[in-house]
Design a protein around this motif. Structure first.
Motif, PDB file in Angstrom:
ATOM      1  N   TRP A  92      30.789 105.401 -43.002  1.00 38.66           N
ATOM      2  CA  TRP A  92      32.049 104.521 -42.511  1.00 38.66           C
ATOM      3  C   TRP A  92      32.385 104.050 -43.877  1.00 38.66           C
ATOM      4  CZ3 TRP A  92      35.769 104.617 -39.648  1.00 38.66           C
ATOM      5  CH2 TRP A  92      36.636 103.683 -39.389  1.00 38.66           C
ATOM      6  N   ALA A  93      31.476 103.534 -44.610  1.00 40.78           N
ATOM      7  CA  ALA A  93      31.764 102.923 -45.916  1.00 40.78           C
ATOM      8  C   ALA A  93      32.501 104.005 -46.916  1.00 40.78           C
ATOM      9  CB  ALA A  93      30.793 102.297 -46.595  1.00 40.78           C
ATOM     10  N   ALA A  94      31.964 105.249 -46.671  1.00 41.06           N
ATOM     11  CA  ALA A  94      32.795 106.413 -47.641  1.00 41.06           C
ATOM     12  C   ALA A  94      34.091 106.715 -47.035  1.00 41.06           C
ATOM     13  CB  ALA A  94      31.643 107.470 -47.713  1.00 41.06           C
ATOM     14  N   THR A  95      34.492 106.624 -45.898  1.00 40.34           N
ATOM     15  CA  THR A  95      35.601 107.041 -45.153  1.00 40.34           C
ATOM     16  C   THR A  95      36.603 106.561 -46.098  1.00 40.34           C
ATOM     17  OG1 THR A  95      34.470 107.005 -42.963  1.00 40.34           O
ATOM     18  CG2 THR A  95      36.733 107.068 -43.177  1.00 40.34           C
ATOM     19  N   ALA A  96      37.775 107.586 -46.227  1.00 37.42           N
ATOM     20  CA  ALA A  96      39.031 107.071 -46.824  1.00 37.42           C
ATOM     21  C   ALA A  96      39.670 106.020 -46.217  1.00 37.42           C
ATOM     22  CB  ALA A  96      39.867 108.249 -47.056  1.00 37.42           C
ATOM     23  N   PRO A  97      40.176 105.028 -47.044  1.00 37.39           N
ATOM     24  CA  PRO A  97      40.890 103.847 -46.708  1.00 37.39           C
ATOM     25  C   PRO A  97      41.753 104.229 -45.764  1.00 37.39           C
ATOM     26  CG  PRO A  97      40.490 103.414 -48.905  1.00 37.39           C
ATOM     27  CD  PRO A  97      39.770 104.741 -48.529  1.00 37.39           C
ATOM     28  N   ARG A  98      42.693 105.203 -45.984  1.00 37.17           N
ATOM     29  CA  ARG A  98      43.685 105.616 -45.098  1.00 37.17           C
ATOM     30  C   ARG A  98      43.068 106.122 -43.656  1.00 37.17           C
ATOM     31  NH1 ARG A  98      48.328 103.793 -44.774  1.00 37.17           N
ATOM     32  NH2 ARG A  98      48.736 104.412 -46.973  1.00 37.17           N
ATOM     33  N   THR A  99      42.190 106.630 -43.668  1.00 36.84           N
ATOM     34  CA  THR A  99      41.543 107.097 -42.415  1.00 36.84           C
ATOM     35  C   THR A  99      41.157 105.796 -41.497  1.00 36.84           C
ATOM     36  OG1 THR A  99      40.657 109.262 -43.258  1.00 36.84           O
ATOM     37  CG2 THR A  99      39.801 108.216 -41.139  1.00 36.84           C
ATOM     38  N   ARG A 100      40.625 104.794 -42.137  1.00 35.34           N
ATOM     39  CA  ARG A 100      40.128 103.652 -41.544  1.00 35.34           C
ATOM     40  C   ARG A 100      41.608 102.932 -41.050  1.00 35.34           C
ATOM     41  NH1 ARG A 100      36.264 102.764 -45.877  1.00 35.34           N
ATOM     42  NH2 ARG A 100      37.899 100.973 -46.687  1.00 35.34           N
ATOM     43  N   SER A 101      42.590 102.775 -42.016  1.00 30.70           N
ATOM     44  CA  SER A 101      43.831 102.349 -41.622  1.00 30.70           C
ATOM     45  C   SER A 101      44.354 103.012 -40.611  1.00 30.70           C
ATOM     46  CB  SER A 101      44.763 102.376 -42.675  1.00 30.70           C
ATOM     47  OG  SER A 101      46.053 101.966 -42.423  1.00 30.70           O
ATOM     48  N   ASP A 102      44.410 104.406 -40.599  1.00 28.40           N
ATOM     49  CA  ASP A 102      44.896 105.101 -39.256  1.00 28.40           C
ATOM     50  C   ASP A 102      44.356 104.866 -38.099  1.00 28.40           C
ATOM     51  OD1 ASP A 102      46.910 106.142 -41.002  1.00 28.40           O
ATOM     52  OD2 ASP A 102      45.901 108.393 -41.219  1.00 28.40           O
ATOM     53  N   ILE A 103      43.193 104.890 -38.029  1.00 28.02           N
ATOM     54  CA  ILE A 103      42.227 104.424 -36.817  1.00 28.02           C
ATOM     55  C   ILE A 103      42.578 102.960 -36.158  1.00 28.02           C
ATOM     56  CG2 ILE A 103      40.179 103.672 -35.709  1.00 28.02           C
ATOM     57  CD1 ILE A 103      38.897 106.311 -37.655  1.00 28.02           C
ATOM     58  N   LEU A 104      42.812 102.243 -37.086  1.00 26.06           N
ATOM     59  CA  LEU A 104      43.210 100.517 -36.627  1.00 26.06           C
ATOM     60  C   LEU A 104      44.759 100.578 -36.182  1.00 26.06           C
ATOM     61  CD1 LEU A 104      41.520  98.657 -39.653  1.00 26.06           C
ATOM     62  CD2 LEU A 104      41.098  98.622 -36.953  1.00 26.06           C
ATOM     63  N   ARG A 105      45.399 101.358 -36.767  1.00 29.94           N
ATOM     64  CA  ARG A 105      46.943 101.528 -36.358  1.00 29.94           C
ATOM     65  C   ARG A 105      46.890 102.052 -35.039  1.00 29.94           C
ATOM     66  NH1 ARG A 105      52.198  99.518 -37.792  1.00 29.94           N
ATOM     67  NH2 ARG A 105      53.629 100.800 -36.507  1.00 29.94           N
ATOM     68  N   ARG A 106      46.287 103.266 -34.650  1.00 28.06           N
ATOM     69  CA  ARG A 106      46.297 103.915 -33.270  1.00 28.06           C
ATOM     70  C   ARG A 106      45.695 102.874 -32.454  1.00 28.06           C
ATOM     71  NH1 ARG A 106      44.914 108.628 -36.481  1.00 28.06           N
ATOM     72  NH2 ARG A 106      42.500 108.388 -35.823  1.00 28.06           N
ATOM     73  N   ALA A 107      44.569 102.171 -32.686  1.00 25.50           N
ATOM     74  CA  ALA A 107      44.301 100.943 -31.778  1.00 25.50           C
ATOM     75  C   ALA A 107      45.248 100.220 -31.497  1.00 25.50           C
ATOM     76  CB  ALA A 107      42.934 100.362 -32.481  1.00 25.50           C
ATOM     77  N   TRP A 108      46.016  99.621 -32.431  1.00 26.80           N
ATOM     78  CA  TRP A 108      46.987  98.690 -32.057  1.00 26.80           C
ATOM     79  C   TRP A 108      48.062  99.390 -31.237  1.00 26.80           C
ATOM     80  CZ3 TRP A 108      52.530  99.279 -33.590  1.00 26.80           C
ATOM     81  CH2 TRP A 108      53.213  98.185 -33.352  1.00 26.80           C
ATOM     82  N   GLU A 109      48.630 100.638 -31.278  1.00 26.65           N
ATOM     83  CA  GLU A 109      49.571 101.301 -30.419  1.00 26.65           C
ATOM     84  C   GLU A 109      48.978 101.383 -29.201  1.00 26.65           C
ATOM     85  OE1 GLU A 109      50.042 104.826 -32.644  1.00 26.65           O
ATOM     86  OE2 GLU A 109      51.404 104.173 -34.169  1.00 26.65           O
ATOM     87  N   LEU A 110      47.585 101.579 -28.849  1.00 21.87           N
ATOM     88  CA  LEU A 110      46.978 101.684 -27.552  1.00 21.87           C
ATOM     89  C   LEU A 110      47.255 100.534 -27.093  1.00 21.87           C
ATOM     90  CD1 LEU A 110      44.043 104.299 -28.425  1.00 21.87           C
ATOM     91  CD2 LEU A 110      45.952 104.499 -26.805  1.00 21.87           C
ATOM     92  N   VAL A 111      46.531  99.384 -27.736  1.00 16.44           N
ATOM     93  CA  VAL A 111      46.630  98.033 -27.110  1.00 16.44           C
ATOM     94  C   VAL A 111      48.168  97.789 -26.703  1.00 16.44           C
ATOM     95  CG1 VAL A 111      46.651  95.450 -27.798  1.00 16.44           C
ATOM     96  CG2 VAL A 111      44.929  97.055 -28.499  1.00 16.44           C
TER      97      VAL A 111
END
Length: 487
Positions: free
Chosen positions: A67-86
């Motif tokens: 997870w630490a090695a995951t691209a920041p953009r990938t982490r960002s996109d997951i959080l953005r999708r989570a916001w949309e689902l909320v």
């Protein structure tokens, strides 16, 4: 419960979430979650053992490097999708919160908006983690400063804001590249579990977030905190429990964030706009039924306007509708449990014995549920317990002052320092209050100030660290300095 409520609750998992899978507690035990408005059991959920807590930490540790090695953009996109689902499931989340915690449905919708903003804010911060590079003053080397994830983190969240307190911790941790174990409050675990289901739908990798629900926080938490693989502890709750957790964290020299108790002063000066002050008082006191660490606790009102202020707030409070949070027009739901009702009753009775006047409310309601009338006290005397202890209930207690220095002395006369509220039309006085009041946050002519873009936290025994804002992600980052020789 009606058909809609039953169907929604049936969709909430009743298991632990460890390593990307929903699993039973190792002991097979469960505990009940009740609706405080009726006392009715609305769900049963897995009761984690200490062994389950370590299994969850195992999963977080195993997922940390990837997870630490995951691209920041990938982490960002997951959080953005989570916001949309909320946002898509805002009605579901709000109803679950109302059923398990008791807050009015309209306020629960507000929490969904507020809690969701941490996902959106930190989705944007994930791609803005920076360091620095430059020549050292001697000209002999080049300095590289980088920010790295702290590592596996453990969160203990409270019952009063079950979505926002989860997102306020989880979102910055994920944005920074940390994996987490979350122990939601025993009284309100369902919102966090449902939110976790949305995180899975958003594409969160296995092991990055792990959820252990338990009827015994200490039994599950102690082995996790003692494990040398854990690097961060974050807790929101009482100062008493926070002190114990800090002591436990000391053995492992853990990074800690503690958002603890409050005893917020609400100061109304003689030149205040009373319309705004009364609106602010109602918001600062009765939001979330008064069950908020940011709730105004001590109303310190200039003696020249105290009678008018008290009359106005009493009129507003008397008109409040009490009931189950799902009912139309309800503004005051039940307190979380019998202990909360008993504490409110005791504090009101103590103030009255010492000479305070109850202008409205002051009693527990008969019948099912844990309802306490919204209450206004005037003429609260020095030495009253209600001036020292956090109320966590719908009780507005008014004391008076004469001079600015006296107001400051009364406001600062507490071991806590989370938030303060000041109402004055004198700009110079407002700036003096910013400097003189010993709190980590202050609302100047406003009664609600929490915002995902702002650093939330206190001073003195109200805690350490900040959540939200640019500052929030740094709670989950460690600074690494490297020196390169000039070639």
């Amino acid at each position: 419960m009606n058909e809609r409520e039953s169907a929604l609750l049936a969709s909430v998992q009743n298991k632990l979430f460890i390593g990307g899978e929903w699993v039973d507690a190792s002991g097979g035990g469960t505990f009940d979650v009740r609706d405080p408005a009726t006392g009715e059991v609305i769900h049963s959920i897995a009761d984690a053992t200490p062994e389950d807590g370590i299994r969850a930490l195992d999963a977080a540790v195993a997922a940390q490097d990837a997870w630490a090695a995951t691209a920041p953009r990938t982490r960002s996109d997951i959080l953005r999708r989570a916001w949309e689902l909320v946002q898509q499931h805002k009605d579901d989340l709000a109803l679950i919160m109302t059923l398990e915690m008791g807050k009015p449905y309209a306020e629960a919708l507000g929490e969904v908006t507020y809690g969701g903003e941490f996902l959106r804010w930190f989705s944007e911060e994930a791609v803005r983690i920076t360091g620095r590079y430059g020549l050292n003053p001697e000209g002999t080397g080049r300095i590289i400063v980088a920010q790295r994830p702290v590592g596996p983190s453990f969160f203990i969240t409270p019952w009063n804001f079950p979505l926002a307190m989860a997102t306020r911790k989880i979102a910055p941790a994920l944005a920074a590249g940390c994996t987490v174990v979350v122990k939601p409050a025993q009284l309100t675990p369902l919102t966090t579990v449902f939110f976790t289901q949305l995180l899975v739908e958003a594409g969160l990798p296995a092991g990055v977030v792990n959820i252990v629900t338990s009827s015994s926080s200490n039994k599950v938490a102690a082995p996790i905190i003692a494990d040398p693989r854990l690097r961060k502890l974050s807790f929101t709750g009482s100062t008493e429990v926070g002190r114990k957790l800090i002591a436990q964290a000391a053995d492992g020299v853990l990074r800690v964030s503690m958002e603890l108790g409050g005893n917020a002063p609400f100061v109304v000066f003689e030149d205040a706009d009373l319309d705004k002050a009364v609106d602010g008082a109602i918001a600062a006191k009765f939001r979330n039924i008064g069950e908020a660490c940011t709730a105004a606790n001590r109303f310190i009102v200039h003696e020249s306007v105290a009678d008018e202020f008290a009359a106005r707030v009493t009129e507003r409070v008397t008109a409040m509708k009490i009931g189950r949070g799902t009912e139309d027009g309800v503004t005051i739901g039940p307190l979380i449990d019998d202990d909360a009702v008993s504490k409110a009753s005791e504090l009101v009775a103590d103030a009255a014995r010492r000479g305070a006047t109850i202008t409205t409310g002051g009693h527990r309601l008969d019948g099912a549920g844990t309802f306490f009338e919204p209450t206004v006290l005037t003429g609260v005397r020095p030495g009253s317990s209600i001036l020292r202890e956090e109320i966590f209930g719908p009780v507005l207690a008014i004391a008076t002052f004469d001079t600015e220095d006296e107001a400051v002395r009364l406001a600062n006369d507490t071991e806590y320092g989370l938030v303060s509220y000041v109402f004055t039309q004198d700009l110079a006085r407002g700036h003096r209050m910013i400097d003189r009041l010993e709190t980590g946050m202050m609302g100047l002519n406003v009664g609600v100030l929490s915002n995902a873009a702002a650093p939330f936290g206190g001073v003195k025994q109200s805690g350490v660290g900040r959540e939200g804002g640019f500052e929030g992600i740094h709670e989950y980052l460690s600074t690494k300095y490297t020196l390169l020789p000039v070639s």
